[in-house]
Design an enzyme around this catalytic site. Structure first.
Site, PDB file in Angstrom:
ATOM      1  N   ASP A   1      -3.987   0.157 -11.409  1.00 16.61           N
ATOM      2  CA  ASP A   1      -4.123   0.910 -12.664  1.00 16.61           C
ATOM      3  C   ASP A   1      -2.786   1.427 -13.202  1.00 16.61           C
ATOM      4  O   ASP A   1      -2.748   2.020 -14.283  1.00 16.61           O
ATOM      5  CB  ASP A   1      -5.014   2.155 -12.445  1.00 16.61           C
ATOM      6  CG  ASP A   1      -6.471   1.796 -12.280  1.00 16.61           C
ATOM      7  OD1 ASP A   1      -6.836   0.618 -12.479  1.00 16.61           O
ATOM      8  OD2 ASP A   1      -7.249   2.712 -11.942  1.00 16.61           O
TER       9      ASP A   1
ATOM     10  N   LYS B   1      -7.035   9.032 -17.428  1.00 18.40           N
ATOM     11  CA  LYS B   1      -7.623   7.960 -18.252  1.00 18.40           C
ATOM     12  C   LYS B   1      -9.132   7.958 -18.078  1.00 18.40           C
ATOM     13  O   LYS B   1      -9.670   8.456 -17.069  1.00 18.40           O
ATOM     14  CB  LYS B   1      -7.064   6.587 -17.892  1.00 18.40           C
ATOM     15  CG  LYS B   1      -7.289   6.097 -16.441  1.00 18.40           C
ATOM     16  CD  LYS B   1      -8.624   5.430 -16.159  1.00 18.40           C
ATOM     17  CE  LYS B   1      -8.725   4.924 -14.718  1.00 18.40           C
ATOM     18  NZ  LYS B   1     -10.108   4.657 -14.275  1.00 18.40           N
TER      19      LYS B   1
HETATM   20  O1  C5P Z   1      -5.057  -1.343  -6.528  1.00 19.50           O
HETATM   21  P1  C5P Z   1      -5.627  -0.078  -5.984  1.00 19.50           P
HETATM   22  O2  C5P Z   1      -4.832   0.462  -4.831  1.00 19.50           O
HETATM   23  O3  C5P Z   1      -5.885   0.945  -7.016  1.00 19.50           O
HETATM   24  O4  C5P Z   1      -7.073  -0.470  -5.400  1.00 19.50           O
HETATM   25  C1  C5P Z   1      -7.733   0.329  -4.441  1.00 19.50           C
HETATM   26  C2  C5P Z   1      -8.903  -0.458  -3.856  1.00 19.50           C
HETATM   27  O5  C5P Z   1      -9.937  -0.623  -4.835  1.00 19.50           O
HETATM   28  C3  C5P Z   1      -8.577  -1.866  -3.402  1.00 19.50           C
HETATM   29  O6  C5P Z   1      -8.117  -1.886  -2.084  1.00 19.50           O
HETATM   30  C4  C5P Z   1      -9.926  -2.567  -3.532  1.00 19.50           C
HETATM   31  O7  C5P Z   1     -10.751  -2.254  -2.429  1.00 19.50           O
HETATM   32  C5  C5P Z   1     -10.546  -1.898  -4.741  1.00 19.50           C
HETATM   33  N1  C5P Z   1     -10.317  -2.643  -5.995  1.00 19.50           N
HETATM   34  C6  C5P Z   1     -10.995  -3.824  -6.220  1.00 19.50           C
HETATM   35  N2  C5P Z   1     -10.785  -4.493  -7.392  1.00 19.50           N
HETATM   36  C7  C5P Z   1      -9.946  -4.014  -8.338  1.00 19.50           C
HETATM   37  C8  C5P Z   1      -9.248  -2.811  -8.124  1.00 19.50           C
HETATM   38  C9  C5P Z   1      -9.457  -2.142  -6.942  1.00 19.50           C
HETATM   39  O8  C5P Z   1     -11.786  -4.285  -5.384  1.00 19.50           O
HETATM   40  N3  C5P Z   1      -9.780  -4.679  -9.463  1.00 19.50           N
END
Ligand code: C5P
Length: 277
Positions: free
Chosen positions: A133, A9
């Site tokens: 995501d 993406k």
């Molecule tokens: O949800 P995911 O595992 O993809 O997120 C990885 C990291 O990215 C989270 O632990 C956080 O530190 C950061 N993040 C964030 N805000 C979001 C998505 C991700 O701060 N909306």
């Protein structure tokens, strides 16, 4: 055996709204799938196995494919095992959602292999538990995402567009990029207006994570300028980087430490998964 593609993406725009109590960030972003894809071969088996053509991809339980499998087993109560071979093409630590896409593709595959016991909206809700995501990749490929990224509103497919992805050899860690974000410096753009602009022929591309990513990896500033000098009309970092998408009639040139990938916007139709172009 079921073989599915797993698309990357890009974020056509990405606005960060605020930091939340739980440590995540509230965002608003227009996500688009592209035909830069991994290919994944799935079969039900006697035990769980994951192999990959790329030795830098973890094949242990930290891989989101295994997290998706555990999630599906836990939610459905089905006692199944899965053998998976992953052909990796999507670069990692790139902001292209490769791991999240693999997880969504695994959930879709499991549901097919088990004769569809689960409705798509349930898969979408479950998938948010293992990554922000992942729900997007269960949409039809063009969606406006809010919350921490996990809430999507599907929008009409955009015109078929060709692009280049430029990926420097150095990657970026998402938490590290968010860690450098200074919310007080952000332009207070209205994301709903940004979304509408994409459907009235005057799109504006922006990414609030570019500045913090450039603070983590200053070489990216030079790379962006260089890509702009190649004649592309838009050069914008995707997600938390380090890859850029390049739109328009530019011509990629060989740059040390930078890999170029040609791609197109893709969408899936309602009842089928993405297919190879
Ligand atoms: O949800 P995911 O595992 O993809 O997120 C990885 C990291 O990215 C989270 O632990 C956080 O530190 C950061 N993040 C964030 N805000 C979001 C998505 C991700 O701060 N909306």
């Amino acid at each position: 055996m079921l073989t599915l593609v797993s698309p990357a993406k890009i974020n056509l725009f990405l606005r960060i709204i605020r930091r939340r109590q739980d440590g995540y960030h509230e965002l608003a972003s227009l996500f688009q799938t592209i035909d830069l894809c991994d290919t994944i071969h799935f079969s039900l088996a006697n035990c769980d196995v994951l192999t990959c053509n790329d030795s830098t991809t973890p094949t242990d339980h930290s891989n989101l494919i295994f997290k998706a499998l555990s999630l599906f087993r836990r939610k459905t109560g089905l006692k199944i095992n899965l053998s998976v071979h992953l052909e990796k093409r999507i670069p990692q630590q790139a902001g292209l959602g490769g791991g999240s896409s693999n997880a969504a593709t695994t959930l879709w595959a499991l549901n097919q292999l088990c004769d569809k016991p689960v409705m798509l909206n349930e898969l979408v809700a479950w998938s948010a538990e293992i990554g922000s995501d992942i729900p997007f990749f269960l949409s039809e490929g063009t969606a406006y995402c809010t919350g921490r990224g996990e809430i999507f509103r599907q929008v009409k497919p955009l015109a078929k567009t060709s692009l280049y992805i430029a990926k420097p050899s150095q990657g970026l860690s998402t938490p590290q990029v968010y860690g450098k974000l200074d919310l007080s410096c952000l332009l207070q753009r209205d994301p709903e207006a940004a979304l509408a602009a994409f459907f009235t022929g005057c799109p504006v591309y922006f990414n609030d994570l570019e500045t913090p990513a450039f603070a983590v990896l200053p070489e990216l500033t030079i790379l962006k300028s260089h890509l702009q000098s190649l004649g592309f009309s838009e050069v914008m970092m995707s997600g938390s980087g380090s890859a850029f998408f390049c739109l328009g009639n530019g011509v990629p040139e060989s740059l040390p430490g930078v890999a170029f990938y040609h791609a197109n916007f893709i969408n899936r139709s309602t009842d089928s998964w993405y297919t190879h172009p």
